[in-house]
Scaffold this motif. Structure first.
Motif, mmCIF file in Angstrom:
data_model
loop_
_atom_site.group_PDB
_atom_site.id
_atom_site.type_symbol
_atom_site.label_atom_id
_atom_site.label_comp_id
_atom_site.label_asym_id
_atom_site.label_seq_id
_atom_site.Cartn_x
_atom_site.Cartn_y
_atom_site.Cartn_z
ATOM 1 N N GLN A 15 11.453 0.112 20.068
ATOM 2 C CA GLN A 15 12.100 -0.838 20.990
ATOM 3 C C GLN A 15 11.659 -0.656 22.433
ATOM 4 O OE1 GLN A 15 13.758 1.329 19.093
ATOM 5 N NE2 GLN A 15 15.296 2.459 20.272
ATOM 6 N N ARG A 18 8.462 -2.398 22.750
ATOM 7 C CA ARG A 18 8.736 -3.827 22.607
ATOM 8 C C ARG A 18 9.236 -4.440 23.931
ATOM 9 N NH1 ARG A 18 10.747 -7.349 18.082
ATOM 10 N NH2 ARG A 18 12.536 -8.527 18.802
ATOM 11 N N TYR A 337 16.463 -5.411 18.387
ATOM 12 C CA TYR A 337 15.102 -4.879 18.398
ATOM 13 C C TYR A 337 14.237 -5.344 17.231
ATOM 14 C CZ TYR A 337 17.506 -1.735 21.670
ATOM 15 O OH TYR A 337 18.245 -1.221 22.710
#
Lengths: 359, 359
Positions: A15, A18, A337
């Motif tokens: 995450q 990301r 996520y």
């Protein structure tokens, strides 16, 4: 300096990678994620991705040559990996920051040498060391592996009745550090950024609550005195300067309160964007992810001002099933996520709530 | 209802699709972009992409079957394309909204039939119609192609000395609409969202300035009376309800001020997220991109509150070269769309500035 249109390489596909990739895209950068796991969450928002092991030298070289700057979302990047990448592309934060933060003994020694308070600590290479260390430091104390510990893994509490040999066995007889127990009142953290030119900016101090050793909630303001907050900023600044650090870093601290007022003790350095900084996404003028991208690209740092009183709540495991309720809550910011399976202890998302300062 | 982990299909790979894809990812959705151009900006932030023509039936069917809901970033989606997609996946906004907004004559007729003010207008199928229409509507007037006009393309002003035949030739003798010139003081727009369940939420009215027929700046608040703003919301709501609309839509309006106060006239409907709503990204609690995703997924709409007085400035063509200055400006939010070449008139990015309400 990196220009928009360049490609940012990110090691790690979770995450943090990301959210970093999305911040980079919003500033006109392309991103390339390198991670060993197929279906890594960060792949879904990146222009390119490589699935390969962190030990795959050929893949690392190809990756480094395909990007304009390399960063990472986790501190356990092997030294050899960092060296290979750094030979073919700028690496930020630098390999030294990785080395220091990967090893609890090096980390504590580094911090103590800066004249910054840490828990009392001693190196533990074997059982004999442990007995001597316990005599010096006293009990209760915490025995931690030097490397690869996170979220409470690789550590054991040594209480008055704990057998040292059993404790050492419990952490796999790995090279370790013994840390004196700090009777802290609260855990706080500073999330800050530094550029190669030496610019430094910290977000307001974060008050963190953990559940089962995993961050559960961050609240800002932290409710400490102005002096304590400034002291925390100075700690982060000293550490960042001593590491010649470029990017966002987090310093986790224990807050002690006694008759002589508030006191801070450094627990740990994270050379990366940090869970306790997630509130900045929607809760501060510039998110920590954008700030990290700005710093590693050689761009000016963004404003760190807060948009109100902020609470960040991690959605861990089944917590994520409450997504519909969160979406229905006026003003709550839901972030998921993109992880398929809500395993216990797995960080699935987070919610940020921003309230007027006066509430 | 669409659940996190589902895939959102987006037709069109420009900046609107790109910002929509990031909003979707932040809510745990995967995205699949369909666009004819290789290197479309939205591909860089999407999990999947298809490069194919909008007329490629096989590719459209494959795309629709691979996603859970289809939306689009532009209104000129061919009716046949919408029909093919709609046969294999939910399409939102619906094909009727596309049909109405693609054709200026249908659009004006639809709005007028709702009892909402438009410029006086008449259908122009040929030169003879144009002469008659000019007699009824008077000069100055604007002759526009019924279809495929945007950013000032496909239209010509008819002044007292303009030869109707030349004007008709200038727009390629295409089926057209003649619109009476509206002596507007300002251009404003409402960006609003509606869900299938009938929930409706509008952002504060936007005051828009154009340069060379391209949006240059949006300011919020628009500086109109409360009554005018409410009237604009009611116009957007009527239109959305009459279209059984699902998603974000924008209604562009002319603001007229006379002895009898402020008056609104609808200029155009955009069945999609809209450039005049870009300020909501960082300037409102929920961005228009997240709002669109919420609406088409059947989720509750987000709060539309503003974070302050907001200005959005488009970076068009060479404007984007000022990226460094913008990054150095405290509190300015830079957004770049990842387009390689800064051609004149090309939207390269935008900047949002949020000021305290009282300034």
């Amino acid at each position: 300096m990196i220009r928009p249109g360049s490609t940012l390489g990110i090691l790690g596909g979770g995450q943090l990678g990301r959210m970093m990739a999305m911040a980079a895209a919003d500033l006109g950068l392309r991103t390339h994620i390198y991670a060993p796991e197929r279906n890594s969450p960060a792949f879904d928002v990146a222009a390119e991705h490589t699935v390969a092991a962190y030990e795959d030298e050929a893949a690392l070289v190809r990756f480094a040559k395909a990007v304009d700057v390399v960063t990472y979302e986790f501190e356990n990047v092997p030294a050899a990996t960092a060296a290979i990448l750094g030979a073919h592309a700028p690496l930020a934060p630098n390999a030294h920051a990785l080395a220091v933060s990967q090893d609890r003994l090096m980390e504590k020694t580094f911090v103590a040498e800066l004249g910054i308070a840490t828990a009392p600590f001693a190196a533990v290479a074997g059982e004999t060391d442990l007995v001597g260390a316990l005599e010096r430091i006293g009990r209760p104390a915490v025995l931690k592996t030097r490397r690869f510990g996170y979220d409470g893994k690789g550590q054991v509490m040594i209480r008055p009745d704990t057998d040292p040999a059993e404790a050492f066995a419990a952490i796999g007889r790995a090279p370790a550090i013994l840390e004196g127990f700090v009777p802290f009142e609260r855990e706080v953290s500073v999330v800050a950024a530094r550029t190669a030119a030496g610019a430094f900016a910290a977000y307001d101090l974060c008050a963190n609550e953990h559940r089962h050793h995993i961050l559960a909630t961050t609240r800002i303001p932290a409710g400490v005195s102005r002096g304590t907050e400034e002291a925390a900023f100075e700690i982060a600044r000293s550490i960042a300067e001593a590491l010649d650090y470029v990017g966002v870093l987090a310093v986790e601290l224990f807050l002690l309160t006694g008759e002589d007022g508030e006191r801070l003790v450094v627990n740990e350095i994270a050379p990366r964007v940090h869970n306790s900084g997630h509130w900045t996404l929607g809760g501060a003028v510039t998110s920590q992810f954008e700030q990290h991208v700005r710093a590693i690209c050689g761009w000016p740092l963004g404003a760190t001002g807060r948009l109100g009183r902020v609470e960040m709540q991690n959605l861990i495991g089944d917590d994520a099933h409450a997504w519909e309720q969160v979406l229905a809550e006026p003003g709550a910011h839901l972030h998921l996520y993109g992880k398929a399976e809500a395993r216990p202890g797995r960080k699935m998302g987070h919610v940020t709530r921003v309230y007027p300062e006066s509430d």
